[in-house]
Motif scaffolding. Sequence first.
Motif, short mmCIF file in Angstrom:
data_model
loop_
_atom_site.label_atom_id
_atom_site.label_comp_id
_atom_site.label_asym_id
_atom_site.label_seq_id
_atom_site.Cartn_x
_atom_site.Cartn_y
_atom_site.Cartn_z
N LEU A 166 33.96 49.93 6.90
CA LEU A 166 33.75 49.28 5.62
C LEU A 166 32.89 48.03 5.77
N HIS A 167 33.11 47.31 6.88
CA HIS A 167 32.31 46.12 7.12
C HIS A 167 30.84 46.49 7.34
N SER A 168 30.64 47.53 8.16
CA SER A 168 29.26 47.98 8.38
C SER A 168 28.63 48.49 7.08
N LEU A 169 29.47 49.19 6.27
CA LEU A 169 28.96 49.69 4.99
C LEU A 169 28.59 48.54 4.07
N THR A 170 29.44 47.53 4.01
CA THR A 170 29.14 46.36 3.16
C THR A 170 27.90 45.63 3.68
N GLU A 171 27.78 45.54 5.01
CA GLU A 171 26.58 44.90 5.56
C GLU A 171 25.32 45.68 5.19
N GLY A 172 25.44 47.04 5.29
CA GLY A 172 24.29 47.86 4.90
C GLY A 172 23.95 47.71 3.43
N VAL A 173 24.99 47.67 2.59
CA VAL A 173 24.76 47.49 1.15
C VAL A 173 24.15 46.13 0.88
N LYS A 174 24.64 45.10 1.60
CA LYS A 174 24.07 43.77 1.42
C LYS A 174 22.59 43.75 1.83
N LYS A 175 22.29 44.39 2.98
CA LYS A 175 20.89 44.44 3.40
C LYS A 175 20.03 45.18 2.39
N PHE A 178 19.66 43.02 -0.60
CA PHE A 178 18.74 41.94 -0.26
C PHE A 178 17.30 42.45 -0.20
N PHE A 179 17.15 43.68 0.29
CA PHE A 179 15.81 44.27 0.34
C PHE A 179 15.26 44.52 -1.06
N PHE A 180 16.17 44.97 -1.98
CA PHE A 180 15.72 45.25 -3.33
C PHE A 180 15.59 43.99 -4.18
N THR A 181 16.31 42.93 -3.81
CA THR A 181 16.27 41.69 -4.62
C THR A 181 15.60 40.56 -3.86
N PHE A 182 14.72 40.89 -2.89
CA PHE A 182 14.06 39.87 -2.09
C PHE A 182 13.05 39.12 -2.95
N SER A 183 13.02 37.83 -2.82
CA SER A 183 12.08 37.01 -3.59
C SER A 183 11.56 35.89 -2.71
N ASP A 184 10.29 35.60 -2.84
CA ASP A 184 9.64 34.51 -2.10
C ASP A 184 9.81 33.23 -2.91
N SER A 185 11.01 32.70 -2.87
CA SER A 185 11.30 31.51 -3.68
C SER A 185 10.55 30.29 -3.16
N GLU A 186 10.31 30.28 -1.83
CA GLU A 186 9.64 29.10 -1.27
C GLU A 186 8.18 29.05 -1.71
N GLN A 187 7.53 30.22 -1.74
CA GLN A 187 6.14 30.25 -2.12
C GLN A 187 5.95 30.39 -3.62
N HIS A 192 9.68 40.26 -4.92
CA HIS A 192 8.80 41.15 -4.16
C HIS A 192 9.02 42.60 -4.61
N PRO A 193 7.98 43.28 -5.12
CA PRO A 193 8.20 44.65 -5.62
C PRO A 193 8.45 45.62 -4.48
N VAL A 194 9.42 46.48 -4.69
CA VAL A 194 9.79 47.49 -3.69
C VAL A 194 9.30 48.86 -4.14
N PHE A 195 9.50 49.18 -5.40
CA PHE A 195 9.09 50.46 -5.94
C PHE A 195 7.77 50.31 -6.69
N LEU A 196 7.14 51.46 -6.88
CA LEU A 196 5.88 51.47 -7.61
C LEU A 196 6.08 51.12 -9.08
N SER A 197 7.25 51.52 -9.61
CA SER A 197 7.53 51.22 -11.01
C SER A 197 7.73 49.72 -11.25
N GLN A 198 7.97 48.94 -10.19
CA GLN A 198 8.15 47.51 -10.35
C GLN A 198 6.82 46.75 -10.34
N LEU A 199 5.74 47.44 -9.97
CA LEU A 199 4.45 46.77 -9.94
C LEU A 199 3.91 46.57 -11.35
N ALA A 200 3.27 45.44 -11.57
CA ALA A 200 2.63 45.15 -12.85
C ALA A 200 1.23 45.76 -12.86
N LEU A 201 0.97 46.59 -13.88
CA LEU A 201 -0.30 47.29 -13.97
C LEU A 201 -1.29 46.58 -14.88
#
Length: 587
Positions: A166-175, A178-187, A192-201
């Motif tokens: 469960l711990h490994s599963l939660t870590e994987g879910v967190k990763k 985090f991968f899907f909700t990653f944001s460059d807050s410093e810059q 950061h878009p992950v899927f093509l549907s998230q890109l602005a056309l």
Amino acid sequence: MNSGNQFVETLKKVGYPKAAQLNGEDFDWLFETVEDKSFLEWFCGNVNEQHVLTEKELQAFDALLKSGKPILEEEALDEVLKTCKTFDSKASSMDKGELQKLEEEFQALQKIKNLKIHRRNKLQMMSSTNSHMSLKLNDKAEKAAKILKEGQGIFTAINTKINNELHSLTEGVKKLTFFFTFSDSEQGLGPHPVFLSQLALDKYLCQEEKSTAALTSYTKKQFFQGISELVESSNEENFQLVDISKPLICDENKEVCKERLEMARLQMAYICAQHQLIQHKAKDLSISSAVQWAENNLQSLKNKTFGKEHLEARISSLNSEISKIKKQLTQINNEILPSLVKENAQLLNMPVVKGDFDLQIARQDYYTSRQDQVCNQLLKQKASFELLQLAYEIELRKHRDIHHQLENIIQDLKQSSKALEQRLEMMSDPLISQHAVPRNTIDSRDAASHRLYQLLEGENQKQQLFRTHEGIEQVAQKLKQDITSVQDQLAVSSQEQFLFLSKLDSDLDTLCDSLYCGGNKILLSNQELTDQLCQLELNLNKLNQLIMDLLADVKTKRKVLETNTLHQMERKLGDEKNGELQGVHRT
């Protein structure tokens, strides 16, 4: 007042030193029967402080016991008391009623004593059985504690394993989150878009709109209004050879009529000019030929002298030839020459038509090249749009597949959680988990035990009215024995396989030794046999060569026979002689 409390109060009256520490309810079980209650009434009504021995009397009694003198009890004491009745002055004064009362009390006490002895024996038997049962229960408790400890160890191991997973599963879910909700807050670049549907056309569409606008302006410049009519106007139907003999009908537009009239004028002028040219050339040729003929005849006349008759005949022949030539000339001038001139005049407009067609072809080439450029750009835009649409469709299909998989996982988790809740609810049932008396049979509501029994029993299921825990143990023992037997068989088979493989390796080594003979090259056959086969192959080649030579000789002889008739006749005669000889031999 309860019987136990009454008994304790009597002890307090008598002066028992530890009577204050006693609880009356603890003695209620001693006075449950009628006899016990009657004894309690007698005891509470008759016993007082006078019936209690003092310390001196107790010391005297102890001294008497230590002295070893006999002490009268029960029947012996009764006899002594009977003998002492006559001597005792107090006994003489006793009434008969008191004696009878004493005797009744004595009998009652005797009965109580016998009852107490019976109860003591019964309690001793019960204590012995209880001690025996306690020993058994202690053994069972030790075994159960050991099993419980082992089960707790197993459950803790399983629990730790599940917790780690469960711990490994939660870590994987967190990763993953985090991968899907990653944001460059410093810059400050946003998510950061992950899927093509998230890109602005917006930029892409703006660029496509700009390219489309540029393409439309380019097409408007290159393909002005009326260019298609201009390109399609000069076709083969609009440029035909003009026939002067036919009347000119101007049903088309004015420009076409003007062009056709101009071509007709050119043809007429060409015909007239050619006719005059031909006439002048003919005159020049006739004059030059007449002059040459005259010179030749004058020279001949100078050299030779002809008679008058000869000259007249010559003149008549020349006149006849001149008339024939004039007829031919008139025929040429009237029939052949006009048709040829007309044909040449009709071919006069071919360079004009060719030039116009060349211009039209150049225009069409320019038009098609620009069309190809526009089409290529449009195809690029369409290809980019289709590629984007295909990428969106692929991503949508992947999202659908992931969605279905997640739904299936959720359904499985719900089912497993429901099954776990049912199992926990079943295990928490006091009728199953806690038994006042341990039962051997399995409860009908204990589905887990029944499933375990079916799982252990396998296909060899027997119809039984009741299933017991001992049956589960027996089936488990049988399964364990089967597992050990299978493991033994596997060990034996693995040993046999190892022996077979070792034997196979040894055979392979011997085969390699026989094939390679200690070298690096393989020898697939014996040397003597290979020599014999080579000699046989040479003999076969020689035989084939002889056969080929024989066939070539036969072919040459056949060709010689086919070409030489003498050899054919000899062969026929030889065949006839052979036939006659065979007929003679047959007769």
